[in-house]
Design a protein around this motif. Sequence first.
Motif, short mmCIF file in Angstrom:
data_model
loop_
_atom_site.label_atom_id
_atom_site.label_comp_id
_atom_site.label_asym_id
_atom_site.label_seq_id
_atom_site.Cartn_x
_atom_site.Cartn_y
_atom_site.Cartn_z
N HIS A 679 0.87 -1.18 0.00
CA HIS A 679 0.00 0.00 0.00
C HIS A 679 0.90 1.23 0.00
N GLN A 680 0.59 2.16 -0.89
CA GLN A 680 1.48 3.30 -1.09
C GLN A 680 0.68 4.59 -1.19
N CYS A 681 1.21 5.65 -0.60
CA CYS A 681 0.53 6.96 -0.64
C CYS A 681 0.81 7.63 -1.98
N THR A 682 -0.22 8.30 -2.55
CA THR A 682 -0.05 8.99 -3.83
C THR A 682 0.50 10.41 -3.63
N VAL A 683 0.60 10.84 -2.36
CA VAL A 683 1.07 12.20 -2.07
C VAL A 683 2.51 12.19 -1.53
N CYS A 684 2.70 11.48 -0.41
CA CYS A 684 4.05 11.42 0.18
C CYS A 684 4.71 10.08 -0.18
N HIS A 685 5.80 9.73 0.46
CA HIS A 685 6.53 8.51 0.10
C HIS A 685 6.20 7.33 1.01
N TYR A 686 5.13 7.41 1.77
CA TYR A 686 4.80 6.32 2.70
C TYR A 686 4.46 5.04 1.95
N LYS A 687 5.06 3.91 2.39
CA LYS A 687 4.79 2.58 1.80
C LYS A 687 4.62 1.57 2.92
N LYS A 688 3.79 0.57 2.65
CA LYS A 688 3.60 -0.49 3.64
C LYS A 688 3.41 -1.82 2.91
N GLU A 689 4.28 -2.80 3.23
CA GLU A 689 4.18 -4.14 2.63
C GLU A 689 2.91 -4.83 3.16
N VAL A 690 2.22 -5.56 2.28
CA VAL A 690 1.03 -6.29 2.69
C VAL A 690 1.38 -7.77 2.74
N GLU A 691 1.10 -8.38 3.87
CA GLU A 691 1.43 -9.80 4.03
C GLU A 691 0.51 -10.65 3.17
N GLN A 692 1.11 -11.59 2.41
CA GLN A 692 0.31 -12.45 1.55
C GLN A 692 0.46 -13.90 1.98
N GLU A 693 -0.62 -14.66 1.76
CA GLU A 693 -0.57 -16.11 2.05
C GLU A 693 0.29 -16.76 0.99
#
Length: 693
Positions: A679-693
């Motif tokens: 998941h990534q912000c379209t404004v700033c540089h924030y990113k977060k990995e999403v855990e997948q099965e």
Amino acid sequence: MADSLVIVESPAKAKTIGKYLGKKYIVKASMGHIRDLPKSQIGVEVENDFNPKYITIRGKGSIIKELKDARKKVKKVYLAADPDREGEAIAWHLSHYLDLKENEPCRVVFNEITKQAVKDAFKEPRKIDMDLVNAQQARRILDRLVGYKISPLLWKKVKKGLSAGRVQSVAVKLIIDRENEINQFIPEEYWSITVQLETNDTTFEAKFYGLNGKKKELKNEAEVKEITKLIASNDFIVKSVKEKERLRHPSAPFITSTLQQEAARKLNFRAAKTMSVAQQLYEGVEIGKEGTVGLITYMRTDSTRISTQAQDEAKTVIMDKYGDKYIPSTPRVYGKSKGKSQDAHEAIRPTSALRDPVSMKPYLSREQMRLYKLIWERFIASQMASAVMDTLTVDITCDKADFRAAGSKVKFPGYMKVYVEGNDDGKKEEEKFLPEMSTGDKLKKHKVDPKQHFTQPPPRYSEARLVKTLEEKGIGRPSTYAPTLETIQRRGYVALEEKKFMPTEMGELVNQLMEEFFPEILDAEFTAHMENDLDHVEEGEENWKKVLNQFYTSFEQRLEVAEEEMKEIEIQDEVSDEVCEKCGKPMLYKMGRFGKFLACSGFPDCRNTKPIVKDIGVKCKTCNEGRIVERRSKKGRIFYGCTEYPECEFVSWDKPIAQDCPTCGGLMVEKKTKKNTRHQCTVCHYKKEVEQE
């Protein structure tokens, strides 16, 4: 004055060959087939031993006149169409129009368009191979009989515009069968236990294996609690350490199907695009002072054979770039295909391994470069030494519970230095290092992580997976994969959703009727058997008219039954709640190539259509008034826009999510790559990995 006329299929091929042959040769293009079965009628005299009634293809009159005029000015004619059934048939039809003698050695074939290959081919012209021509005629007539006999029946009983095809019907059935498997799938619960252990200040993970040395599957939480209770107060001891050296061998050079699969996985190319770009590389590209050169061998092949000259060139490249330890002790030989025509072919490879992708980059478009690099790397890797992997398996006990840790590292990269084959799941094999351990070592426990899982249904077919399945089942041949995938979408029998095939209601209805009245057509084994019969025709072992007769005898009986018993089905278009903004009549749900869309019920007076938009539950942050909806581009690609369009111009290829950025409050989108989802912000540089099965 020129002595000879040379006819090929395309202007690009004509340009390349013309430069090699010089002024004594006139090189012309036929622009593919010049003669075919008529479109307005079946064009096959079934009662007259399946005699085909060929006519000149509309619009080809001027080309034929140009070729006939050129024929009058020369002593000799050479027919240099592609080296396969289709090319042989083109040459045969041309020989008919140009009044060439039946046994005249006019046919010239080459597997690659390079100066040497072309000149060598012209030294040994042969007569037209009627076994190859008859194999093509049999396939063409078979497909015509199926298409032109079943389609009118479907028009009459179901809906105008429907059609059936020999290979396409099997492909649609595979997709529907897979969808049924998914719908009927009942997930089963299972659990895993991972423990984090430490030795010599290094932590690593081990997974639960079983009890008392026997493997055990954990089915529910109660079983997991027993194990976690058992290991809560007991020590973890190393039971055994096994070290092994494992060899990994390179994949064979590309054939048509494997090229389409890898280009889909690694380059995101559709099958049709792969073949189109490969055709450009085969027919010739302008390479600076060298002029126009064909960069790859013929791209419709099911042979993995390569010439000794190509092997020698690859050896030179490997020696220069990587050193002699990357050369295998004996040259790698890959299996040959069956059949005299395909056996003359080689695998898909660079015409010269010395033309590496870096040196070719200035002369190629981005797409050509990406595909050429893939072909070059696969070929070079296929001639390299095997990779050597060091694997370490450590069995660990804690009271009665057994755990296992496995690690591997590359001891010698071998071919992996250049290329590693992709897989359909897009997962990369990663190295897992384990610390040194000995039997009897006591390990420190840090964390116990029990997890609940559920079995997953089989995945829907991607283009790559479907091509692989068709090939494995012996359905279709190299030249048929890409057109088959295009046809089933164009007819609206399947739609691509997130690059996976899903059947449409229309596809399921037609499949149901075909299963009831023409089960052989849908039977994968029957279709594969027909392909083998066509191969036997090509090899001169089977009479083509006998093959057609065997098929048609039972097919005709099926047609008679279907004509009598197939009930007329009236497909009622589903009325939507939407009203046409142009004429005020209600809009209907219709099925198109990319799934459902809305069309005005006032057709043909009002031709208004519009896509069905799907609300994804996210408010638009650009205008703060509209909501974000899923739409489709003209090419069928999904994108996201605002309901207030055109006033609000928000648009995104990435799917927005209903969660604000925790850093700046901006709109977050979901970005998917082959490796992960984030998941990534379209404004700033924030990113977060999403855990997948």
